[in-house]
Design an enzyme around this catalytic site. Structure first.
Site, PDB file in Angstrom:
ATOM      1  N   ASN A  90       0.795  -1.223   0.000  1.00  0.00           N
ATOM      2  CA  ASN A  90       0.000   0.000   0.000  1.00  0.00           C
ATOM      3  C   ASN A  90       0.832   1.280   0.000  1.00  0.00           C
ATOM      4  O   ASN A  90       0.397   2.291  -0.550  1.00  0.00           O
ATOM      5  CB  ASN A  90      -0.925  -0.011   1.232  1.00  0.00           C
ATOM      6  CG  ASN A  90      -1.547   1.337   1.485  1.00  0.00           C
ATOM      7  OD1 ASN A  90      -2.508   1.725   0.839  1.00  0.00           O
ATOM      8  ND2 ASN A  90      -0.989   2.105   2.433  1.00  0.00           N
ATOM      9  N   TYR A 155       4.109   9.119 -11.065  1.00  0.00           N
ATOM     10  CA  TYR A 155       3.145   8.355 -10.264  1.00  0.00           C
ATOM     11  C   TYR A 155       2.379   7.364 -11.150  1.00  0.00           C
ATOM     12  O   TYR A 155       2.232   6.179 -10.796  1.00  0.00           O
ATOM     13  CB  TYR A 155       2.181   9.335  -9.596  1.00  0.00           C
ATOM     14  CG  TYR A 155       1.155   8.702  -8.684  1.00  0.00           C
ATOM     15  CD1 TYR A 155       1.492   8.249  -7.419  1.00  0.00           C
ATOM     16  CD2 TYR A 155      -0.179   8.581  -9.088  1.00  0.00           C
ATOM     17  CE1 TYR A 155       0.546   7.684  -6.571  1.00  0.00           C
ATOM     18  CE2 TYR A 155      -1.136   8.018  -8.250  1.00  0.00           C
ATOM     19  CZ  TYR A 155      -0.768   7.567  -6.993  1.00  0.00           C
ATOM     20  OH  TYR A 155      -1.718   7.012  -6.162  1.00  0.00           O
ATOM     21  N   LYS A 159       2.202   3.296 -10.928  1.00  0.00           N
ATOM     22  CA  LYS A 159       0.942   2.587 -10.675  1.00  0.00           C
ATOM     23  C   LYS A 159       0.567   1.664 -11.839  1.00  0.00           C
ATOM     24  O   LYS A 159      -0.045   0.611 -11.624  1.00  0.00           O
ATOM     25  CB  LYS A 159      -0.175   3.594 -10.384  1.00  0.00           C
ATOM     26  CG  LYS A 159       0.029   4.359  -9.073  1.00  0.00           C
ATOM     27  CD  LYS A 159       0.006   3.415  -7.877  1.00  0.00           C
ATOM     28  CE  LYS A 159       0.295   4.096  -6.569  1.00  0.00           C
ATOM     29  NZ  LYS A 159       0.262   3.176  -5.421  1.00  0.00           N
TER      30      LYS A 159
HETATM   31  P1  NAP Z   1      -1.147   8.828   2.605  1.00  0.00           P
HETATM   32  O1  NAP Z   1      -2.338   9.216   3.417  1.00  0.00           O
HETATM   33  O2  NAP Z   1      -0.190   9.872   2.171  1.00  0.00           O
HETATM   34  O3  NAP Z   1      -0.363   7.655   3.415  1.00  0.00           O
HETATM   35  C1  NAP Z   1       0.781   7.091   2.856  1.00  0.00           C
HETATM   36  C2  NAP Z   1       1.293   6.007   3.774  1.00  0.00           C
HETATM   37  O4  NAP Z   1       2.458   5.417   3.172  1.00  0.00           O
HETATM   38  C3  NAP Z   1       1.724   6.532   5.141  1.00  0.00           C
HETATM   39  O5  NAP Z   1       1.439   5.566   6.123  1.00  0.00           O
HETATM   40  C4  NAP Z   1       3.241   6.700   4.960  1.00  0.00           C
HETATM   41  O6  NAP Z   1       3.988   6.618   6.168  1.00  0.00           O
HETATM   42  C5  NAP Z   1       3.552   5.510   4.087  1.00  0.00           C
HETATM   43  N1  NAP Z   1       4.805   5.677   3.359  1.00  0.00           N
HETATM   44  C6  NAP Z   1       5.109   6.604   2.423  1.00  0.00           C
HETATM   45  N2  NAP Z   1       6.368   6.449   1.998  1.00  0.00           N
HETATM   46  C7  NAP Z   1       6.884   5.397   2.694  1.00  0.00           C
HETATM   47  C8  NAP Z   1       8.147   4.753   2.726  1.00  0.00           C
HETATM   48  N3  NAP Z   1       9.159   5.158   1.935  1.00  0.00           N
HETATM   49  N4  NAP Z   1       8.321   3.704   3.560  1.00  0.00           N
HETATM   50  C9  NAP Z   1       7.307   3.302   4.367  1.00  0.00           C
HETATM   51  N5  NAP Z   1       6.100   3.863   4.393  1.00  0.00           N
HETATM   52  C10 NAP Z   1       5.885   4.910   3.564  1.00  0.00           C
HETATM   53  O7  NAP Z   1      -1.594   8.099   1.270  1.00  0.00           O
HETATM   54  P2  NAP Z   1      -2.934   7.295   0.899  1.00  0.00           P
HETATM   55  O8  NAP Z   1      -3.804   8.235   0.173  1.00  0.00           O
HETATM   56  O9  NAP Z   1      -3.429   6.569   2.065  1.00  0.00           O
HETATM   57  O10 NAP Z   1      -2.324   6.280  -0.165  1.00  0.00           O
HETATM   58  C11 NAP Z   1      -2.104   4.903   0.101  1.00  0.00           C
HETATM   59  C12 NAP Z   1      -1.916   4.174  -1.203  1.00  0.00           C
HETATM   60  O11 NAP Z   1      -3.090   4.324  -1.997  1.00  0.00           O
HETATM   61  C13 NAP Z   1      -0.766   4.715  -2.045  1.00  0.00           C
HETATM   62  O12 NAP Z   1      -0.104   3.681  -2.711  1.00  0.00           O
HETATM   63  C14 NAP Z   1      -1.464   5.607  -3.031  1.00  0.00           C
HETATM   64  O13 NAP Z   1      -0.716   5.755  -4.203  1.00  0.00           O
HETATM   65  C15 NAP Z   1      -2.738   4.833  -3.267  1.00  0.00           C
HETATM   66  N6  NAP Z   1      -3.820   5.641  -3.822  1.00  0.00           N
HETATM   67  C16 NAP Z   1      -4.305   6.711  -3.131  1.00  0.00           C
HETATM   68  C17 NAP Z   1      -5.342   7.471  -3.701  1.00  0.00           C
HETATM   69  C18 NAP Z   1      -5.941   8.672  -3.025  1.00  0.00           C
HETATM   70  O14 NAP Z   1      -6.756   9.366  -3.656  1.00  0.00           O
HETATM   71  N7  NAP Z   1      -5.640   8.941  -1.781  1.00  0.00           N
HETATM   72  C19 NAP Z   1      -5.832   7.125  -4.970  1.00  0.00           C
HETATM   73  C20 NAP Z   1      -5.315   6.017  -5.625  1.00  0.00           C
HETATM   74  C21 NAP Z   1      -4.306   5.269  -5.029  1.00  0.00           C
HETATM   75  P3  NAP Z   1       4.279   7.961   7.063  1.00  0.00           P
HETATM   76  O15 NAP Z   1       2.949   8.281   7.706  1.00  0.00           O
HETATM   77  O16 NAP Z   1       5.281   7.534   8.053  1.00  0.00           O
HETATM   78  O17 NAP Z   1       4.732   9.012   6.126  1.00  0.00           O
END
Ligand code: NAP
Length: 248
Positions: A90, A155, A159
């Site tokens: 994730n 990005y 993906k």
């Molecule tokens: P988020 O709220 O920014 O959370 C990201 C998470 O990933 C946090 O727990 C962060 O840890 C962790 N992380 C980032 N870089 C890391 C690293 N180098 N090593 C370990 N942990 C790391 O993002 P989200 O929106 O929940 O996204 C989660 C996933 O869903 C991602 O893959 C994203 O691309 C995908 N996604 C999100 C959306 C959206 O609209 N939000 C849409 C499509 C896909 P820290 O808290 O310690 O920084």
């Protein structure tokens, strides 16, 4: 309970979608190992919240783009929990900008975290899964990797790469009773989308048939389904959770 006594490892669960997935799987009885990069307090809170649900939980500070550290994390997780059943890839970041302004470091960091992280964690788990002739891998992708989004070349490439990885590995390890699937999310309310400009958000909302962004829990429900035996004959599949944004 759909996942009683299963052991799941989730990358990036301190916030957002990963956090919702951890809670969703724990409510179904799964024990949870998860990592984070910076959010130590949030990770500690989640660890406590998971244990309050009656499962075992362990937070670890591990950079998902560090191959050796991730291998060590998987080894420690197996020792601590006594096995591993489910991998959820994730963790992800964005560094959005037009390609003409994108520095090499902005390209590399996104690829190394989002796609490299999937390789690192899956690579560390796959041999054990093959020996056990059992395993379940779920990768969090994005509709950006399917239809593309302006200013997201790094990005979207990461993906889209995850989708190719998912389907290739599903073909490779199906004979070992290992399922590999992806969830491609649309716009979900997390810190990642909080930073978007209001005008861009309004533009996107007009294109989403549901007229709203999704909630992390709505992605987590799809992950729970794929993680369970309810999805026992599904592999190499991509479930799109986007409120209809990219329907064909
Ligand atoms: P988020 O709220 O920014 O959370 C990201 C998470 O990933 C946090 O727990 C962060 O840890 C962790 N992380 C980032 N870089 C890391 C690293 N180098 N090593 C370990 N942990 C790391 O993002 P989200 O929106 O929940 O996204 C989660 C996933 O869903 C991602 O893959 C994203 O691309 C995908 N996604 C999100 C959306 C959206 O609209 N939000 C849409 C499509 C896909 P820290 O808290 O310690 O920084």
């Amino acid at each position: 309970m759909l996942l009683k006594n299963k052991i799941a490892i989730i990358s990036g669960a301190s916030r957002g979608i990963g956090r919702a997935i951890a809670l969703e799987l724990a409510r179904e009885g799964a024990n949870i190992a998860f990592n984070y990069l910076k959010s130590k307090l949030e990770a500690q809170d989640l660890e406590e919240e998971l244990m309050a649900l009656g499962v075992r939980a362990k937070a670890s500070q591990v950079n998902i783009s560090d191959f050796d550290a991730v291998s060590e994390w998987v080894k420690e997780t197996k020792e601590f929990f006594g096995g591993l059943d489910i991998v959820i890839n994730n963790a992800g970041i964005i560094k959005d900008m037009a390609l003409m302004f994108m520095a090499k470091v902005d390209w590399q960091e996104v690829i190394d975290t989002n796609l490299g992280g999937v390789f690192n964690l899956t690579r560390a788990a796959i041999t054990g899964f093959m020996k056990e002739k059992s395993g379940n891998i779920i990768n969090i992708s994005s509709v950006s990797g399917i239809v593309g989004m302006a200013k997201q070349t790094n990005y979207a490439a990461s993906k889209a790469g995850i989708l190719g990885f998912t389907k290739s590995l599903a073909k490779e390890v199906g004979a070992y009773n290992i399922r590999v699937n992806a969830v491609a999310a649309g716009f979900i309310e997390t810190d990642m989308t909080k930073a978007l400009k209001a005008s861009y958000k309004d533009e996107m909302l007009k294109q989403i048939p549901f007229g709203r962004f999704g909630k992390p829990q709505e992605v987590a429900k799809a992950v729970k389904f794929l993680a369970s035996e309810e999805a026992g004959y599904i592999t190499g599949e991509v479930i799109v959770v986007d409120g209809g944004l990219t329907m064909a």
